[in-house]
Scaffold this motif. Sequence first.
Motif, PDB file in Angstrom:
ATOM      1  N   SER A  69      34.201  34.621   0.186  1.00 16.71           N
ATOM      2  CA  SER A  69      35.663  34.812   0.246  1.00 16.71           C
ATOM      3  C   SER A  69      36.172  33.878  -0.985  1.00 16.71           C
ATOM      4  CB  SER A  69      36.223  34.080   1.617  1.00 16.71           C
ATOM      5  OG  SER A  69      37.556  34.289   1.616  1.00 16.71           O
ATOM      6  N   ASP A  70      35.624  32.717  -1.175  1.00 16.49           N
ATOM      7  CA  ASP A  70      35.982  31.710  -2.220  1.00 16.49           C
ATOM      8  C   ASP A  70      35.786  32.321  -3.782  1.00 16.49           C
ATOM      9  OD1 ASP A  70      35.988  28.894  -0.240  1.00 16.49           O
ATOM     10  OD2 ASP A  70      37.660  30.283  -0.690  1.00 16.49           O
ATOM     11  N   GLU A  71      34.919  33.404  -3.715  1.00 20.55           N
ATOM     12  CA  GLU A  71      34.280  33.983  -4.974  1.00 20.55           C
ATOM     13  C   GLU A  71      33.441  33.023  -5.750  1.00 20.55           C
ATOM     14  OE1 GLU A  71      38.686  36.070  -5.609  1.00 20.55           O
ATOM     15  OE2 GLU A  71      37.679  34.755  -7.248  1.00 20.55           O
ATOM     16  N   ALA A  72      32.760  32.214  -4.821  1.00 20.84           N
ATOM     17  CA  ALA A  72      31.833  31.275  -5.654  1.00 20.84           C
ATOM     18  C   ALA A  72      30.395  31.764  -5.590  1.00 20.84           C
ATOM     19  CB  ALA A  72      31.880  29.884  -4.540  1.00 20.84           C
ATOM     20  N   VAL A  73      30.348  32.856  -4.826  1.00 16.01           N
ATOM     21  CA  VAL A  73      28.943  33.674  -4.667  1.00 16.01           C
ATOM     22  C   VAL A  73      29.230  35.102  -4.805  1.00 16.01           C
ATOM     23  CG1 VAL A  73      27.078  34.203  -3.268  1.00 16.01           C
ATOM     24  CG2 VAL A  73      27.726  31.650  -3.530  1.00 16.01           C
ATOM     25  N   VAL A  74      28.430  35.612  -5.597  1.00 20.41           N
ATOM     26  CA  VAL A  74      28.939  37.265  -5.618  1.00 20.41           C
ATOM     27  C   VAL A  74      27.498  37.794  -5.135  1.00 20.41           C
ATOM     28  CG1 VAL A  74      28.910  39.218  -7.482  1.00 20.41           C
ATOM     29  CG2 VAL A  74      30.103  36.904  -7.836  1.00 20.41           C
ATOM     30  N   ILE A  75      27.736  38.681  -3.971  1.00 14.11           N
ATOM     31  CA  ILE A  75      26.530  39.118  -3.197  1.00 14.11           C
ATOM     32  C   ILE A  75      25.608  39.788  -4.025  1.00 14.11           C
ATOM     33  CG2 ILE A  75      25.850  40.824  -1.679  1.00 14.11           C
ATOM     34  CD1 ILE A  75      28.819  40.627  -0.393  1.00 14.11           C
ATOM     35  N   GLY A  76      24.150  39.104  -4.094  1.00 14.02           N
ATOM     36  CA  GLY A  76      23.042  39.678  -4.867  1.00 14.02           C
ATOM     37  C   GLY A  76      22.879  39.509  -6.094  1.00 14.02           C
ATOM     38  N   ASP A  77      23.792  38.627  -6.841  1.00 18.57           N
ATOM     39  CA  ASP A  77      24.030  38.513  -8.071  1.00 18.57           C
ATOM     40  C   ASP A  77      24.255  37.022  -8.557  1.00 18.57           C
ATOM     41  OD1 ASP A  77      25.370  40.527 -10.855  1.00 18.57           O
ATOM     42  OD2 ASP A  77      24.297  38.640 -10.876  1.00 18.57           O
ATOM     43  N   ALA A  78      23.125  36.262  -8.653  1.00 15.00           N
ATOM     44  CA  ALA A  78      23.253  34.875  -9.017  1.00 15.00           C
ATOM     45  C   ALA A  78      23.913  34.659 -10.374  1.00 15.00           C
ATOM     46  CB  ALA A  78      21.950  34.481  -8.968  1.00 15.00           C
ATOM     47  N   ASP A  79      23.480  35.460 -11.198  1.00 12.48           N
ATOM     48  CA  ASP A  79      24.220  35.359 -12.626  1.00 12.48           C
ATOM     49  C   ASP A  79      25.655  35.494 -12.762  1.00 12.48           C
ATOM     50  OD1 ASP A  79      21.202  36.774 -14.121  1.00 12.48           O
ATOM     51  OD2 ASP A  79      21.668  34.746 -13.813  1.00 12.48           O
ATOM     52  N   LEU A 120      15.771  27.870  -6.493  1.00 11.69           N
ATOM     53  CA  LEU A 120      16.087  28.144  -4.863  1.00 11.69           C
ATOM     54  C   LEU A 120      17.552  28.688  -4.550  1.00 11.69           C
ATOM     55  CD1 LEU A 120      15.819  27.482  -1.739  1.00 11.69           C
ATOM     56  CD2 LEU A 120      16.596  25.288  -2.265  1.00 11.69           C
ATOM     57  N   ILE A 121      18.538  28.108  -5.487  1.00 16.53           N
ATOM     58  CA  ILE A 121      19.993  28.773  -5.274  1.00 16.53           C
ATOM     59  C   ILE A 121      19.853  30.031  -5.722  1.00 16.53           C
ATOM     60  CG2 ILE A 121      22.364  28.634  -6.063  1.00 16.53           C
ATOM     61  CD1 ILE A 121      21.902  25.428  -6.130  1.00 16.53           C
ATOM     62  N   LYS A 122      19.199  30.486  -6.867  1.00 13.26           N
ATOM     63  CA  LYS A 122      19.367  31.726  -7.468  1.00 13.26           C
ATOM     64  C   LYS A 122      18.758  32.975  -6.446  1.00 13.26           C
ATOM     65  CE  LYS A 122      17.892  34.445 -11.430  1.00 13.26           C
ATOM     66  NZ  LYS A 122      17.256  34.311 -12.934  1.00 13.26           N
ATOM     67  N   THR A 123      17.505  32.523  -5.948  1.00 18.61           N
ATOM     68  CA  THR A 123      16.687  33.369  -4.962  1.00 18.61           C
ATOM     69  C   THR A 123      17.616  33.557  -3.800  1.00 18.61           C
ATOM     70  OG1 THR A 123      14.607  32.439  -5.812  1.00 18.61           O
ATOM     71  CG2 THR A 123      14.627  33.844  -3.814  1.00 18.61           C
ATOM     72  N   TRP A 124      18.188  32.630  -3.259  1.00 19.22           N
ATOM     73  CA  TRP A 124      19.198  32.594  -1.997  1.00 19.22           C
ATOM     74  C   TRP A 124      20.272  33.482  -2.487  1.00 19.22           C
ATOM     75  CZ3 TRP A 124      24.102  29.996  -1.475  1.00 19.22           C
ATOM     76  CH2 TRP A 124      24.702  30.271  -0.234  1.00 19.22           C
ATOM     77  N   ILE A 125      20.914  33.418  -3.676  1.00 22.51           N
ATOM     78  CA  ILE A 125      21.991  34.221  -3.759  1.00 22.51           C
ATOM     79  C   ILE A 125      21.467  35.813  -3.900  1.00 22.51           C
ATOM     80  CG2 ILE A 125      23.446  34.939  -5.515  1.00 22.51           C
ATOM     81  CD1 ILE A 125      24.117  32.044  -6.004  1.00 22.51           C
ATOM     82  N   ALA A 126      20.300  35.956  -4.479  1.00 24.27           N
ATOM     83  CA  ALA A 126      19.902  37.255  -4.603  1.00 24.27           C
ATOM     84  C   ALA A 126      19.444  37.734  -3.432  1.00 24.27           C
ATOM     85  CB  ALA A 126      18.580  37.245  -5.360  1.00 24.27           C
ATOM     86  N   GLN A 127      19.393  37.122  -2.266  1.00 19.32           N
ATOM     87  CA  GLN A 127      18.957  37.678  -0.546  1.00 19.32           C
ATOM     88  C   GLN A 127      20.127  38.107   0.160  1.00 19.32           C
ATOM     89  OE1 GLN A 127      16.230  34.573   1.155  1.00 19.32           O
ATOM     90  NE2 GLN A 127      14.595  35.287  -0.029  1.00 19.32           N
ATOM     91  N   THR A 128      21.221  37.636  -0.621  1.00 17.12           N
ATOM     92  CA  THR A 128      22.526  37.701   0.380  1.00 17.12           C
ATOM     93  C   THR A 128      22.893  39.280   0.277  1.00 17.12           C
ATOM     94  OG1 THR A 128      23.909  37.708  -1.896  1.00 17.12           O
ATOM     95  CG2 THR A 128      23.941  35.539  -0.400  1.00 17.12           C
ATOM     96  N   THR A 129      23.422  39.518   1.519  1.00 19.05           N
ATOM     97  CA  THR A 129      23.241  41.058   1.925  1.00 19.05           C
ATOM     98  C   THR A 129      24.927  41.458   2.074  1.00 19.05           C
ATOM     99  OG1 THR A 129      23.092  40.394   4.214  1.00 19.05           O
ATOM    100  CG2 THR A 129      21.226  41.021   2.821  1.00 19.05           C
TER     101      THR A 129
END
Length: 959
Positions: A69-79, A120-129
């Motif tokens: 919601s805060d746009e700190a994480v984009v679903i499935g896209d760490a970069d 770890l953070i990159k893979t975790w974001i990649a796993q967001t659904t």
Amino acid sequence: MKISCFAEKIQLFIVVTTALSISAWSNADDLTPQVLSLFESKCQECHHPDTNDDFPYLHEGVALKELISDEAVVIGDADASPVFERVVLDADSRKRMPKSRGAEGDDSYRAPLSADEQELIKTWIAQTTEPTVAAAKVVSPPKQKQPTFAVNKPTPTIESPVELAVSDPEPIEIKASVSDDLDRMPSGVSLTEKVHWIFEQRCSQCHTGDYEPELHGTINLAALFSEKDADGAKPLADGVVERILRKVDDSGRMPKSKGDPGDKGFRPILVEAELDAVKKWLDAGRPKNVQRELVSNDDMIASIFDDLKKTREAEQQFYRYLTLTNLFNASDEDGNALIPDMDPHRAAISKLINSLSMNARITRPVAVDEAKTVYRIDLRDYDWEHEDWARVIQHYPYGIRGFNQQKESLIERYTGSKMAYVRADWFTFAVAQPPLYDDIMDKLLGFHDEGDDDDILGKLEDALGVDRKYNLQNGLAMRAGFQFSGVSEANRLIERHDIGSYKGAYWVSYDFTPLSTKRTGQLQLAPLGPVDAELTHEEDHIFGHDGGEMVYSLPNGMQGYMLTTHQGHRLDRAPIEIVQDDNRQDNVILNGISCIACHDQGVKPPIRVADPKGRTLEGMKDEIRPLVEAAGILDFEERKLLEKLYVEPEVLQAAVKKDFDRFARADAEATGGLAGSTEPVIGLYNEFRGAVTARELASEFGMTLEDLLELLDEASDESEAMSVIASSMKRDLPVRRENLLREYIAMVYALGYELMPFIPLGYEDFGGSKYAELIASSDQYITAFGSSGYSRLETASALLSSTHSTETLAQESVLLDGGGKLKVSIQPKLKVGDRATLEIVATADTHIMVFHFSSDKHVTELFPGNSHESTHRPKNKRLQVSWETTSPGGAEHVIVYAARGELTNLAKGEVVGDFTLYNKDDVYSSRGIPKAIRVKDVKESSTIPSRIVQAKIGYFLKD
């Protein structure tokens, strides 16, 4: 070939090892507990509700949904996720997280995350659904200016010079936006950066320069808390936010608006996220103060000298220096820095010099002093020659000598340059606009401009290896047409060619005046121009454009720019009836700086197309071909060529993304993570362009205000000129930069220094060659540089002598906005009791107001005052204003304000005959800006005020 194969193997190795690493992490059922634990140990110290830091919150109790919601994480896209972008920045980057200060071992130092933690953070974001996608969507704010994309800018690590020169890897997938929200407030940045962005995007269209309060992306936000609002009862920040928070139909709400939604003059209020940001900023109070130890000009020169001494003699001749010392030193009355964060200006130096380069690699300038105010450039890194630097410095008006004569002479001997160091703010202002920008780029590209009738466009295309006519006839170019674009009021056509001389793209636009009624000005009826391309024999199907903009890749991935007429002749500024620059108060597009500011993220989609999806890179598509095909106006051969040139959306988007990515990589590498949320070059450019206060002037001399005034007072005992200047400085009456130079010459010599002779430069932003003529014909310039053989003492004596200098100060000429000249004069020798007569004449129709500052600090409106006369003055009609001088004697000033629109004074004063007497604080802000003087719009449909020009003269009143 061997090098290329080796690079490919390295890339393959990286891909394989990265995949293995991700696979290892992916074996975990759920990485969320590990990531939250990492946030708790490394991030929550700052990013926690109990701290005063900005979002996002990063602690053990935060929810993934909140981060999305805060746009700190984009679903499935760490970069594309700001959280990941910040943790992978270089360890020494000011922007990297965890936030760190000082050197390793200091209490404030925080080590960067390890490679495993980053992975770890990159893979975790990649796993967001997908389930929380709805939370990531933000209501699309209405269109204001060019879009700011949420772009995946790569980590600013330097690639191998060899690899940069020989390879151009396929661009990574770039997401211009995670929604149809074309110019959303940036996420993952500090609260102050968000407020800077809001002011730049929503407010600076009006609130720049003379239009108080100044609200743009480079202002000192702290000053809004120290200055008072118009009523003098509360901080200016309170008044600004109060008007921003007003409802859409409230009187006096900001952004200023006219008419109803859909009207040209209508501007919507801020969206909810932007309103929340300004409220939080106001609640947080005054930003943290930054106090710095003064870096004197002697210190600056010593740093340059020491750097050269450590260099081999063969290398010294190629070293030049750009300095930020004057901006670093600038402070308010409490000693707080006027520019708390210097990093964007450091980024601007690197971005600009790499945008003036034909070298195949990016090279960042190197700081040579501890405060990072002096940056070394090696001319060879940008394919500059000694004469290229000499061409620039011959116009340098701030070449002061005498701080340390021995080291200055040695620096000149080592480098072979009469002035090997210049102020970075002046350098940016001078070389980012015509004529110097054009001269430098022409030289780098290998051609010369022969004059107004030269086919400069043809020369550019020859240098780039582009045969535009051949490409068009054979369907080797691609086009996209739009009924409305980002800068044009009419339809616009953009066209892409591959550069033949090196890797990159060449884009040319065909722009049309909205005033034309010709069929050939409508792309949907005439899509197969231009005339010289000979694409069809049917004249009705050949468009006739009025001008164009050229954007071309440089070998290092940065971009160059040119403006031309439809005939290919050079333009320094574009016709305002065809295209406009929303970043400037006057809307004028200047080649170089306007293009740099607009194309801050490279080639961009149009922002005025009807479909919001078309305003993003992923939704960009041609609007013209479907209209032409539906009309059925072309024959078989014409239709075939139309299909080849006006390509399918996916083809266009792929090409734009590739060019977008090339520039994004180069820009990230050049700025090194220091740029912040706004384009840095325009920030440094505007730093020079603005009016100069006494404190800023002191910083330019590398001294405190107190020291400057003391030296001016000493000179005032022998010079009426210095008495007038010192009086102006004490009253904190800012001087417009374009008007400062004549007084500056006298000040340099009054303070005991010497000024290197220079040729006045016709800065296009100050009026071009007419401005250069104003400076060259001034008495001070002629006295200082018109006679050969003068020693410094003789020059100083001539400049400061009572008779000559008083005559100089008692007349002034300035260029009017929109053309013409304003001349103001007063008799030079006045005694108390004499009747003073001010004479004003303009060579173009204008509106004027006249204010007088007496030696006893009264402010009087001399015209129109209480005379009930119109502020309008017809061209060449002289106006005389007369008054009787009164005691005490001393330095006095007259300021004439002029604009194309009618001028008004919002302050309340005391009527005295035909004049009106005011309290200075009611008319002027604490920075000396005329806050109560306003100008009505020239065009009722415009929300942009006319630019107010000022002419200030001084005289010494004798008792």
